[in-house]
Design a protein around this motif. Structure first.
Motif, PDB file in Angstrom:
ATOM      1  N   PHE A  60       5.388   6.945  50.734  1.00 48.84           N
ATOM      2  CA  PHE A  60       5.917   7.507  49.465  1.00 48.84           C
ATOM      3  C   PHE A  60       7.141   6.704  49.077  1.00 48.84           C
ATOM      4  O   PHE A  60       7.795   6.141  49.813  1.00 48.84           O
ATOM      5  N   LEU A  61       7.259   6.166  47.670  1.00 49.54           N
ATOM      6  CA  LEU A  61       8.186   5.383  47.128  1.00 49.54           C
ATOM      7  C   LEU A  61       8.960   6.047  46.057  1.00 49.54           C
ATOM      8  O   LEU A  61       8.446   7.157  45.427  1.00 49.54           O
ATOM      9  N   ASP A  62      10.123   5.473  45.813  1.00 51.18           N
ATOM     10  CA  ASP A  62      11.011   6.347  44.674  1.00 51.18           C
ATOM     11  C   ASP A  62      10.913   5.316  43.715  1.00 51.18           C
ATOM     12  O   ASP A  62       9.879   4.482  43.558  1.00 51.18           O
ATOM     13  N   ARG A  63      11.454   5.813  42.553  1.00 49.23           N
ATOM     14  CA  ARG A  63      11.325   5.042  40.974  1.00 49.23           C
ATOM     15  C   ARG A  63      11.632   3.662  41.181  1.00 49.23           C
ATOM     16  O   ARG A  63      10.877   2.828  40.346  1.00 49.23           O
ATOM     17  N   ARG A  64      12.332   3.202  41.999  1.00 47.55           N
ATOM     18  CA  ARG A  64      12.431   1.643  42.176  1.00 47.55           C
ATOM     19  C   ARG A  64      11.581   0.970  43.042  1.00 47.55           C
ATOM     20  O   ARG A  64      11.572  -0.105  43.251  1.00 47.55           O
ATOM     21  N   GLY A  65      10.720   1.741  43.692  1.00 43.48           N
ATOM     22  CA  GLY A  65       9.565   1.026  44.708  1.00 43.48           C
ATOM     23  C   GLY A  65      10.108   1.144  46.070  1.00 43.48           C
ATOM     24  O   GLY A  65       9.308   0.583  47.000  1.00 43.48           O
ATOM     25  N   ARG A  66      11.185   1.557  46.437  1.00 43.93           N
ATOM     26  CA  ARG A  66      11.573   1.562  47.826  1.00 43.93           C
ATOM     27  C   ARG A  66      11.174   2.612  48.650  1.00 43.93           C
ATOM     28  O   ARG A  66      10.744   3.855  48.088  1.00 43.93           O
ATOM     29  N   VAL A  67      10.455   2.323  49.742  1.00 42.51           N
ATOM     30  CA  VAL A  67       9.591   3.316  50.592  1.00 42.51           C
ATOM     31  C   VAL A  67      10.602   4.063  51.282  1.00 42.51           C
ATOM     32  O   VAL A  67      11.722   3.740  51.921  1.00 42.51           O
ATOM     33  N   ILE A  68      10.570   5.583  50.997  1.00 43.41           N
ATOM     34  CA  ILE A  68      11.314   6.529  51.239  1.00 43.41           C
ATOM     35  C   ILE A  68      10.804   7.539  52.499  1.00 43.41           C
ATOM     36  O   ILE A  68      11.563   7.873  53.102  1.00 43.41           O
ATOM     37  N   PHE A  99       3.801  -0.054  55.629  1.00 37.03           N
ATOM     38  CA  PHE A  99       5.209  -0.065  55.150  1.00 37.03           C
ATOM     39  C   PHE A  99       6.089   0.544  56.284  1.00 37.03           C
ATOM     40  O   PHE A  99       5.678   1.452  57.011  1.00 37.03           O
ATOM     41  N   VAL A 100       7.516   0.332  56.210  1.00 37.96           N
ATOM     42  CA  VAL A 100       8.445   0.924  57.040  1.00 37.96           C
ATOM     43  C   VAL A 100       9.373   1.174  55.947  1.00 37.96           C
ATOM     44  O   VAL A 100       9.445   0.789  54.838  1.00 37.96           O
ATOM     45  N   ARG A 101      10.259   2.327  56.027  1.00 40.02           N
ATOM     46  CA  ARG A 101      11.278   2.838  55.310  1.00 40.02           C
ATOM     47  C   ARG A 101      12.092   1.671  54.977  1.00 40.02           C
ATOM     48  O   ARG A 101      12.538   0.917  55.884  1.00 40.02           O
ATOM     49  N   GLY A 102      12.386   1.781  53.640  1.00 39.66           N
ATOM     50  CA  GLY A 102      13.465   0.446  53.222  1.00 39.66           C
ATOM     51  C   GLY A 102      12.532  -0.564  52.497  1.00 39.66           C
ATOM     52  O   GLY A 102      13.356  -1.308  51.648  1.00 39.66           O
ATOM     53  N   ASP A 103      11.342  -0.754  52.864  1.00 41.36           N
ATOM     54  CA  ASP A 103      10.723  -1.790  52.241  1.00 41.36           C
ATOM     55  C   ASP A 103      10.520  -1.542  50.695  1.00 41.36           C
ATOM     56  O   ASP A 103      10.841  -0.234  50.328  1.00 41.36           O
ATOM     57  N   VAL A 104      10.274  -2.515  49.866  1.00 40.71           N
ATOM     58  CA  VAL A 104      10.406  -2.235  48.438  1.00 40.71           C
ATOM     59  C   VAL A 104       8.865  -2.725  48.257  1.00 40.71           C
ATOM     60  O   VAL A 104       8.318  -3.723  48.546  1.00 40.71           O
ATOM     61  N   CYS A 105       8.206  -1.805  47.488  1.00 38.81           N
ATOM     62  CA  CYS A 105       6.890  -2.266  47.148  1.00 38.81           C
ATOM     63  C   CYS A 105       7.091  -2.653  45.357  1.00 38.81           C
ATOM     64  O   CYS A 105       7.671  -1.762  44.814  1.00 38.81           O
ATOM     65  N   ARG A 132       4.862  -6.386  48.452  1.00 40.22           N
ATOM     66  CA  ARG A 132       5.806  -5.785  49.202  1.00 40.22           C
ATOM     67  C   ARG A 132       7.014  -6.872  49.829  1.00 40.22           C
ATOM     68  O   ARG A 132       6.808  -7.825  49.773  1.00 40.22           O
ATOM     69  N   GLN A 133       8.305  -6.364  49.677  1.00 44.02           N
ATOM     70  CA  GLN A 133       9.345  -7.006  50.054  1.00 44.02           C
ATOM     71  C   GLN A 133       9.797  -6.429  51.235  1.00 44.02           C
ATOM     72  O   GLN A 133      10.226  -5.154  51.145  1.00 44.02           O
ATOM     73  N   LYS A 134      10.581  -6.917  52.118  1.00 36.39           N
ATOM     74  CA  LYS A 134      11.538  -6.523  53.251  1.00 36.39           C
ATOM     75  C   LYS A 134      12.820  -6.351  52.515  1.00 36.39           C
ATOM     76  O   LYS A 134      13.173  -7.062  52.016  1.00 36.39           O
ATOM     77  N   SER A 135      13.418  -4.893  52.929  1.00 38.28           N
ATOM     78  CA  SER A 135      14.756  -4.890  52.271  1.00 38.28           C
ATOM     79  C   SER A 135      15.783  -5.653  53.175  1.00 38.28           C
ATOM     80  O   SER A 135      15.482  -6.016  54.276  1.00 38.28           O
ATOM     81  N   GLY A 136      16.564  -6.115  52.423  1.00 42.57           N
ATOM     82  CA  GLY A 136      17.589  -7.036  53.355  1.00 42.57           C
ATOM     83  C   GLY A 136      18.900  -6.982  52.908  1.00 42.57           C
ATOM     84  O   GLY A 136      20.039  -6.991  53.054  1.00 42.57           O
TER      85      GLY A 136
END
Length: 136
Positions: A60-68, A99-105, A132-136
């Motif tokens: 599941f992703l939020d509006r910014r593409g962050r995996v929640i 995906f893992v929580r915090g990733d950005v799709c 996909r980008q890893k959050s950092g």
């Protein structure tokens, strides 16, 4: 054509398909044998596997593409909901990266996906990027 919004296979092996038409949204991965398709459902926060014959990996992703929220090996007959979600990404469950929580799709805006789908239907084959980008 129903397979309108097709995106390059990043970052996971497979063909990325944005389910922007009602038919693609309704069908999803149901009725298929497991393959490498990764489905993206914009404007979605509730999914089920009632008609599935095989387990799924779901993010599941939020509006910014962050995996929640992330669910692996979701069995047939399940329902998942995430009230804060804006989109869902799913594939047939398989070993390996997901995906893992915090990733950005990196998803296209829903309007961009619909416009790209219209262009794809006209030009038969243009594709954009989903990544996909890893959050950092």
């Amino acid at each position: 054509s129903a397979a309108s919004d097709v995106y390059k296979r990043q970052p996971f092996e497979g063909r990325w398909v944005v389910a922007s038409s009602p038919l693609l949204r309704l069908r999803g991965l149901a009725g298929r044998r497991p393959d490498s398709t990764v489905m993206v459902f914009p404007r979605c926060r509730d999914v089920h596997t009632l008609t599935m014959r095989h387990p799924l990996d779901v993010a599941f992703l939020d509006r910014r593409g962050r995996v929640i929220a992330v669910h692996r090996l979701v069995l047939p007959g399940a329902r998942l909901r995430c009230g804060r979600a804006w989109a869902v990404v799913e594939r047939f469950a398989r070993p390996g990266p997901w995906f893992v929580r915090g990733d950005v799709c990196l998803l296209p805006d829903a309007r961009d996906a619909e416009a790209e789908g219209a262009r794809s239907r006209k030009n038969s084959g243009r594709s954009g990027n989903v990544g996909r980008q890893k959050s950092g």
